[in-house]
Design a protein around this motif. Structure first.
Motif, PDB file in Angstrom:
ATOM      1  N   VAL A   1       0.660  -1.400  -0.179  1.00 51.75           N
ATOM      2  CA  VAL A   1      -0.385  -0.170  -0.266  1.00 51.75           C
ATOM      3  C   VAL A   1       1.224   1.266  -0.256  1.00 51.75           C
ATOM      4  O   VAL A   1       1.969   0.891   0.170  1.00 51.75           O
ATOM      5  CB  VAL A   1      -1.127   0.137   1.619  1.00 51.75           C
ATOM      6  CG1 VAL A   1      -1.545  -1.075   1.046  1.00 51.75           C
ATOM      7  CG2 VAL A   1       0.586   0.369   2.898  1.00 51.75           C
ATOM      8  N   SER A   2      -0.248   2.644  -0.090  1.00 51.76           N
ATOM      9  CA  SER A   2       0.401   3.646  -0.135  1.00 51.76           C
ATOM     10  C   SER A   2       1.221   4.404   1.569  1.00 51.76           C
ATOM     11  O   SER A   2       0.516   4.129   2.659  1.00 51.76           O
ATOM     12  CB  SER A   2       0.038   4.625  -0.851  1.00 51.76           C
ATOM     13  OG  SER A   2      -1.283   5.242   0.134  1.00 51.76           O
ATOM     14  N   PRO A   3       2.044   5.089   1.192  1.00 52.42           N
ATOM     15  CA  PRO A   3       2.587   5.545   2.834  1.00 52.42           C
ATOM     16  C   PRO A   3       1.203   6.489   3.536  1.00 52.42           C
ATOM     17  O   PRO A   3       1.200   6.205   4.791  1.00 52.42           O
ATOM     18  CB  PRO A   3       4.250   6.754   2.545  1.00 52.42           C
ATOM     19  CG  PRO A   3       4.006   6.461   1.132  1.00 52.42           C
ATOM     20  CD  PRO A   3       3.342   5.420   0.528  1.00 52.42           C
ATOM     21  N   GLY A   4       0.690   6.647   2.713  1.00 52.97           N
ATOM     22  CA  GLY A   4      -0.491   7.518   3.132  1.00 52.97           C
ATOM     23  C   GLY A   4      -1.976   6.498   3.880  1.00 52.97           C
ATOM     24  O   GLY A   4      -2.368   6.960   5.305  1.00 52.97           O
ATOM     25  N   GLU A   5      -1.835   4.793   3.240  1.00 56.12           N
ATOM     26  CA  GLU A   5      -2.482   4.080   3.544  1.00 56.12           C
ATOM     27  C   GLU A   5      -2.013   3.443   5.227  1.00 56.12           C
ATOM     28  O   GLU A   5      -2.897   3.027   5.902  1.00 56.12           O
ATOM     29  CB  GLU A   5      -2.808   3.015   2.717  1.00 56.12           C
ATOM     30  CG  GLU A   5      -3.634   3.498   1.617  1.00 56.12           C
ATOM     31  CD  GLU A   5      -3.784   2.881  -0.039  1.00 56.12           C
ATOM     32  OE1 GLU A   5      -5.068   2.315   0.115  1.00 56.12           O
ATOM     33  OE2 GLU A   5      -2.707   2.697  -0.512  1.00 56.12           O
ATOM     34  N   ILE A   6      -0.698   3.524   5.002  1.00 55.65           N
ATOM     35  CA  ILE A   6      -0.150   2.951   6.384  1.00 55.65           C
ATOM     36  C   ILE A   6      -0.327   4.045   7.266  1.00 55.65           C
ATOM     37  O   ILE A   6      -0.734   3.359   8.710  1.00 55.65           O
ATOM     38  CB  ILE A   6       1.132   2.508   5.843  1.00 55.65           C
ATOM     39  CG1 ILE A   6       1.483   1.740   5.092  1.00 55.65           C
ATOM     40  CG2 ILE A   6       2.187   2.195   7.095  1.00 55.65           C
ATOM     41  CD1 ILE A   6       3.062   2.199   4.909  1.00 55.65           C
ATOM     42  N   VAL A   7      -0.298   5.067   7.445  1.00 50.78           N
ATOM     43  CA  VAL A   7      -0.556   5.921   8.265  1.00 50.78           C
ATOM     44  C   VAL A   7      -1.802   6.832   8.592  1.00 50.78           C
ATOM     45  O   VAL A   7      -2.530   5.379   9.755  1.00 50.78           O
ATOM     46  CB  VAL A   7      -0.290   7.363   8.081  1.00 50.78           C
ATOM     47  CG1 VAL A   7      -0.836   8.237   8.857  1.00 50.78           C
ATOM     48  CG2 VAL A   7       1.232   7.639   7.873  1.00 50.78           C
ATOM     49  N   GLU A   8      -2.927   5.864   7.820  1.00 52.59           N
ATOM     50  CA  GLU A   8      -4.368   5.979   8.350  1.00 52.59           C
ATOM     51  C   GLU A   8      -5.000   4.882   8.861  1.00 52.59           C
ATOM     52  O   GLU A   8      -5.570   4.655  10.085  1.00 52.59           O
ATOM     53  CB  GLU A   8      -5.173   5.728   6.928  1.00 52.59           C
ATOM     54  CG  GLU A   8      -6.774   5.105   6.962  1.00 52.59           C
ATOM     55  CD  GLU A   8      -7.375   5.376   5.403  1.00 52.59           C
ATOM     56  OE1 GLU A   8      -9.015   5.594   6.057  1.00 52.59           O
ATOM     57  OE2 GLU A   8      -6.890   5.587   4.410  1.00 52.59           O
ATOM     58  N   MET A   9      -3.741   3.384   8.817  1.00 49.46           N
ATOM     59  CA  MET A   9      -4.055   2.237   9.024  1.00 49.46           C
ATOM     60  C   MET A   9      -3.981   2.097  10.677  1.00 49.46           C
ATOM     61  O   MET A   9      -4.283   1.452  11.867  1.00 49.46           O
ATOM     62  CB  MET A   9      -3.548   1.165   8.617  1.00 49.46           C
ATOM     63  CG  MET A   9      -3.682  -0.250   8.823  1.00 49.46           C
ATOM     64  SD  MET A   9      -2.795  -0.509  10.484  1.00 49.46           S
ATOM     65  CE  MET A   9      -0.838  -0.539   9.815  1.00 49.46           C
ATOM     66  N   LEU A  10      -2.375   2.661  10.899  1.00 51.33           N
ATOM     67  CA  LEU A  10      -1.948   2.794  11.962  1.00 51.33           C
ATOM     68  C   LEU A  10      -2.890   4.211  13.052  1.00 51.33           C
ATOM     69  O   LEU A  10      -2.676   3.603  13.588  1.00 51.33           O
ATOM     70  CB  LEU A  10      -0.677   3.231  12.170  1.00 51.33           C
ATOM     71  CG  LEU A  10       0.461   2.661  11.244  1.00 51.33           C
ATOM     72  CD1 LEU A  10       2.085   3.497  11.294  1.00 51.33           C
ATOM     73  CD2 LEU A  10       0.907   1.797  12.424  1.00 51.33           C
ATOM     74  N   ASN A  11      -3.290   4.910  12.282  1.00 50.70           N
ATOM     75  CA  ASN A  11      -4.066   5.345  13.788  1.00 50.70           C
ATOM     76  C   ASN A  11      -5.867   5.462  13.924  1.00 50.70           C
ATOM     77  O   ASN A  11      -5.792   5.458  14.610  1.00 50.70           O
ATOM     78  CB  ASN A  11      -4.349   7.069  12.599  1.00 50.70           C
ATOM     79  CG  ASN A  11      -2.995   7.968  11.985  1.00 50.70           C
ATOM     80  OD1 ASN A  11      -1.984   7.549  13.361  1.00 50.70           O
ATOM     81  ND2 ASN A  11      -3.200   9.026  11.006  1.00 50.70           N
ATOM     82  N   ARG A  12      -6.131   4.183  12.859  1.00 55.13           N
ATOM     83  CA  ARG A  12      -6.936   3.833  13.047  1.00 55.13           C
ATOM     84  C   ARG A  12      -7.326   2.828  14.438  1.00 55.13           C
ATOM     85  O   ARG A  12      -7.516   2.630  14.854  1.00 55.13           O
ATOM     86  CB  ARG A  12      -8.116   3.171  11.600  1.00 55.13           C
ATOM     87  CG  ARG A  12      -8.429   4.404  10.805  1.00 55.13           C
ATOM     88  CD  ARG A  12      -9.375   3.947   9.765  1.00 55.13           C
ATOM     89  NE  ARG A  12     -10.489   2.645  10.090  1.00 55.13           N
ATOM     90  CZ  ARG A  12     -11.473   2.409   9.620  1.00 55.13           C
ATOM     91  NH1 ARG A  12     -11.606   2.688   7.792  1.00 55.13           N
ATOM     92  NH2 ARG A  12     -12.382   2.333   9.958  1.00 55.13           N
ATOM     93  N   TYR A  13      -6.056   1.792  14.341  1.00 52.92           N
ATOM     94  CA  TYR A  13      -5.866   1.221  15.060  1.00 52.92           C
ATOM     95  C   TYR A  13      -5.362   2.068  17.107  1.00 52.92           C
ATOM     96  O   TYR A  13      -6.060   1.423  17.678  1.00 52.92           O
ATOM     97  CB  TYR A  13      -4.549  -0.091  15.012  1.00 52.92           C
ATOM     98  CG  TYR A  13      -5.888  -1.077  13.830  1.00 52.92           C
ATOM     99  CD1 TYR A  13      -6.279  -1.978  14.538  1.00 52.92           C
ATOM    100  CD2 TYR A  13      -4.593  -1.554  12.806  1.00 52.92           C
ATOM    101  CE1 TYR A  13      -6.834  -3.224  13.650  1.00 52.92           C
ATOM    102  CE2 TYR A  13      -5.327  -2.961  12.325  1.00 52.92           C
ATOM    103  CZ  TYR A  13      -6.523  -3.581  12.135  1.00 52.92           C
ATOM    104  OH  TYR A  13      -6.340  -4.557  11.622  1.00 52.92           O
ATOM    105  N   HIS A  14      -4.508   2.479  16.862  1.00 55.80           N
ATOM    106  CA  HIS A  14      -4.366   3.214  17.836  1.00 55.80           C
ATOM    107  C   HIS A  14      -5.440   3.778  18.838  1.00 55.80           C
ATOM    108  O   HIS A  14      -5.401   4.100  19.799  1.00 55.80           O
ATOM    109  CB  HIS A  14      -2.434   4.284  17.394  1.00 55.80           C
ATOM    110  CG  HIS A  14      -1.377   2.903  17.468  1.00 55.80           C
ATOM    111  ND1 HIS A  14      -1.429   2.353  17.975  1.00 55.80           N
ATOM    112  CD2 HIS A  14      -0.242   3.979  15.970  1.00 55.80           C
ATOM    113  CE1 HIS A  14      -0.038   1.575  17.349  1.00 55.80           C
ATOM    114  NE2 HIS A  14       0.370   2.334  16.679  1.00 55.80           N
ATOM    115  N   THR A  15      -6.371   4.224  17.542  1.00 54.53           N
ATOM    116  CA  THR A  15      -7.346   5.315  18.125  1.00 54.53           C
ATOM    117  C   THR A  15      -8.083   4.785  19.000  1.00 54.53           C
ATOM    118  O   THR A  15      -8.868   4.485  19.619  1.00 54.53           O
ATOM    119  CB  THR A  15      -7.629   6.221  16.615  1.00 54.53           C
ATOM    120  OG1 THR A  15      -7.249   7.083  16.277  1.00 54.53           O
ATOM    121  CG2 THR A  15      -9.259   6.599  17.147  1.00 54.53           C
ATOM    122  N   ALA A  16      -8.565   3.152  18.450  1.00 55.58           N
ATOM    123  CA  ALA A  16      -9.036   2.228  19.171  1.00 55.58           C
ATOM    124  C   ALA A  16      -8.342   1.486  19.921  1.00 55.58           C
ATOM    125  O   ALA A  16      -9.256   1.788  21.485  1.00 55.58           O
ATOM    126  CB  ALA A  16      -9.561   1.367  18.012  1.00 55.58           C
TER     127      ALA A  16
END
Length: 675
Positions: A501-516
């Motif tokens: 995936v792209s770097p932006g998708e990596i950041v989105e994935m990390l933020n969603r998991y850490h937000t939870a």
């Protein structure tokens, strides 16, 4: 009479006792020396003296009776009956004077005053007795019956002793002395003595000149009974009891007169004699009236003291004193309230309180003490409150009609304005200046804390941020050994996902998991000390103390997996809907271990961070690396701390990287909620 308490002035007490003993000494000398106990009979002098003294006594009794009615007090009623009963029989004794109604003396003439004094002694004893509320209410309920019975008995006695040939009381007395009269007088003497002692005890608790006069009066009435026992009519010893009776009445009347001269009013002449319940009720009335006066004065209402003075029948002089006292008390109370408001405003400027909440709370508190206070903050370079705009040349206050505005500053720059009513004096003006300074400091602190809070909380856990704000010294380099529970978590499959995936998708994935995941840790009082790529490290029992840290860490780990599972479901729905690519997202795996570790600020003077080091932390990381996606693996020490609350599956003794000995590990499935 100038009164000094006998308990504190023993000399005065001795002098008072000597004065009371002198009449008895004189009586003894007269009875012992027949030549000195001369005979003198003058019927008109006897009659007019008694009529005058009895009239004075009736007036005094009526005055005390009126005080009893106004105060609704049983003791005052009983005291009034002492004077009315003794005065009534004294008057009947005067009417029985030879050649006034009857041609000669009579038995009623000889017995009347002893009977009257005996009846008065009963009332005297009852008046001094500490009546309970129920007994006092009964006395007041039957007061008219008691007064009627006394007056009826006096009328019957007068008719029986003044109308010839009706009863033996109107007949001339026997030549022989009445020996039983002395014995019949003894109960009355004992009652007067007991009444004087009880009144003295009351006086010790509640010093009063009027109580002293009553004690003296009861003692003189007892001495009059003693003098009357001699039955030597028209001799000096016989005249002495007339004088003693007169002195008892005059002493109380004179004390009341002096108190009236001092106070200028008759409203409270006998308040000090009343029952304790009445005194408390009177004091409450005065306190309520004073509070009402202070409120009227503070509102600026005219004639406030005059209305209060008329309520208590005060003189003009007392009203003037009350006016000055009320004004002084109102000013003092206003000053106290304003100082308290300043203290409260200062106490509200604390960590975590936002600017809006601070100003709202400060206004609510300040308006209670300062009146209609308003605050306006700088907006687009201008300060306005309502339709009024303010500029403060030289940071000096500005007056607009009945209002004065003071500048509020932050770091020396204009930040707002405080508007207060015009001060009435220099003291109010100084307090307004102080209030403006206090609000400026509170506003500057609130903004500073807000900046620090925003900075700190975005890069460290709330526990660490609060600890540093409260005690910046905790940021110093160093550490301590402490038992804690470490929670390691990372995302299994992160490397593969990152390659696809792209770097932006990596950041989105990390933020969603850490937000939870992060709220699960914070909700269980954990402290997140590291985010390293897809991994995070959280500590329990450091820096904040947490007694049941192992249980809290396991609860957080299970909650993280539940939250991550929900995120995975959401992602699956979004992928099915075509809103995001279909690359499979990684899954959390968690390791938890308990043990000793070195915790503290680690780094350099220029850059440092809060962290933990030790074998227990390393084991947590190794357990996490061996865990399957979506599971929580815990160590033996953690399981021991959980007791029987945990449902686990043994994984056996595992060989971990960096450990020579195997480590028992367990798969944690659930944790009892009520454990």
């Amino acid at each position: 009479m100038t009164y000094l308490p006998p308990a504190r002035q023993p000399v005065r007490a001795v002098v008072w006792a000597i004065h009371l003993a002198l009449p008895l000494l004189g009586l003894w000398l007269l009875l012992a020396n027949d030549g000195a106990n001369v005979f003198w009979q003058h019927n008109p002098s006897h009659f007019w003296m008694i009529v005058t003294v009895a009239g004075l006594n009736v007036a005094l009794g009526a005055l005390i009776s009126e005080a009893s009615r106004k105060r609704d007090d049983a003791r005052l009623f009983l005291v009034s009956m002492v004077f009315l009963s003794s005065a009534g029989f004294f008057f009947l004794h005067g009417l029985a004077t030879p050649k006034i109604i009857l041609p000669t003396g009579s038995l009623g003439f000889d017995l009347g005053q002893q009977v009257g004094l005996s009846i008065a002694s009963v009332f005297a004893f009852a008046s001094a007795f500490p009546l309970a509320e129920k007994a006092a209410r009964a006395v007041l309920t039957y007061q008219h019956l008691i007064r009627g019975a006394l007056f009826g008995f006096m009328i019957l006695w007068g008719l029986a002793s003044l109308i010839p040939a009706i009863t033996p009381l109107s007949e001339p007395p026997s030549k022989e002395p009445l020996n039983w009269l002395a014995l019949a007088s003894i109960p009355g003497l004992l009652l007067y003595g007991a009444a004087a002692v009880m009144m003295f005890l009351l006086h010790r608790r509640r010093p009063s000149a009027m109580l002293v006069s009553l004690i003296t009066a009861y003692a003189l009435l007892a001495e009059a009974m003693i003098a009357g026992m001699s039955q030597l009519n028209w001799r000096l010893s016989w005249w002495e009891w007339h004088v003693l009776l007169t002195l008892a009445f005059v002493f109380v009347a004179y004390s009341a007169y002096l108190q009236f001269r001092r106070e200028g009013s008759s409203a409270g002449l006998f308040d000090s004699v009343a029952l304790n319940a009445t005194v408390r009720r009177i004091q409450r009335g005065y306190e309520e009236a004073l509070e009402e006066l202070v409120e009227h004065v503070r509102r600026g209402e005219p004639l406030a003291a005059t209305r209060t003075a008329s309520k208590f029948s005060m003189s003009e002089g007392q009203a003037a004193v009350l006016d000055r006292a009320g004004t002084a008390l109102a000013n003092e109370r206003e000053l106290s309230e304003r100082l308290a408001a300043l203290v409260d405003v200062g106490s509200q400027a604390r960590v975590g309180l936002g600017e809006g909440a601070l100003l709202a709370g400060a206004l609510d508190r300040v308006r209670q003490a300062y009146g209609d206070v308003r605050i306006g903050l700088v907006s687009e370079g201008n300060v306005s409150i309502g339709s009024r705009e303010y500029d403060f040349p030289g940071n000096l206050p500005v007056r607009r009609g009945e209002l004065v505005a003071y500048p509020l500053t932050v770091k020396g720059l204009l930040a707002g304005a405080l508007e207060v009513p015009v001060a009435r004096n220099d003291q109010d003006e100084a307090l307004a200046h102080t209030l403006a300074s206090q609000l400026s400091i509170a506003l500057e602190n609130a903004r500073l804390y807000q900046e620090l809070d925003t900075l700190f909380r975005q890069y460290m856990s709330p526990d660490v941020a609060n600890a540093l704000l409260a005690d910046p010294g905790q940021a110093a380099l160093g550490g301590e050994l402490r038992e804690l529970t470490a929670l390691f978590a990372d995302l299994q499959g992160f490397t593969t996902f990152s390659e696809r995936v792209s770097p932006g998708e990596i950041v989105e994935m990390l933020n969603r998991y850490h937000t939870a995941a992060v709220p699960c840790i914070l909700a269980n009082n954990g402290t997140i000390v590291q985010f390293v790529g897809d991994a995070l490290l959280a500590l329990f029992n450091a820096p904040a103390t947490l007694p049941d840290h192992a249980r809290s860490a396991c609860r957080a780990a299970l909650a993280m997996q539940e939250a991550a599972a929900r995120v995975s479901e959401e992602v699956a729905w979004e992928q099915a809907a075509g809103s995001m690519n279909g690359v499979e997202w990684p899954t959390f795996r968690v390791g938890v271990n308990t043990g000793m570790a070195l915790v503290g600020n680690i780094g350099s003077p220029a850059l440092r961070g809060f962290n933990a080091m030790g074998d227990s932390v390393n084991v947590a990381a190794r357990l996490q690396s061996l865990a399957d996606p979506g599971t929580v693996v815990i160590g033996q020490t953690t399981l021991d701390r959980l007791g029987g609350a945990a449902q686990v599956s043994p994984l056996g003794s595992l060989s971990l990287k960096g450990k020579q000995e195997t480590v028992p590990a367990y798969l944690l499935s659930s944790l009892a909620e009520n454990a």
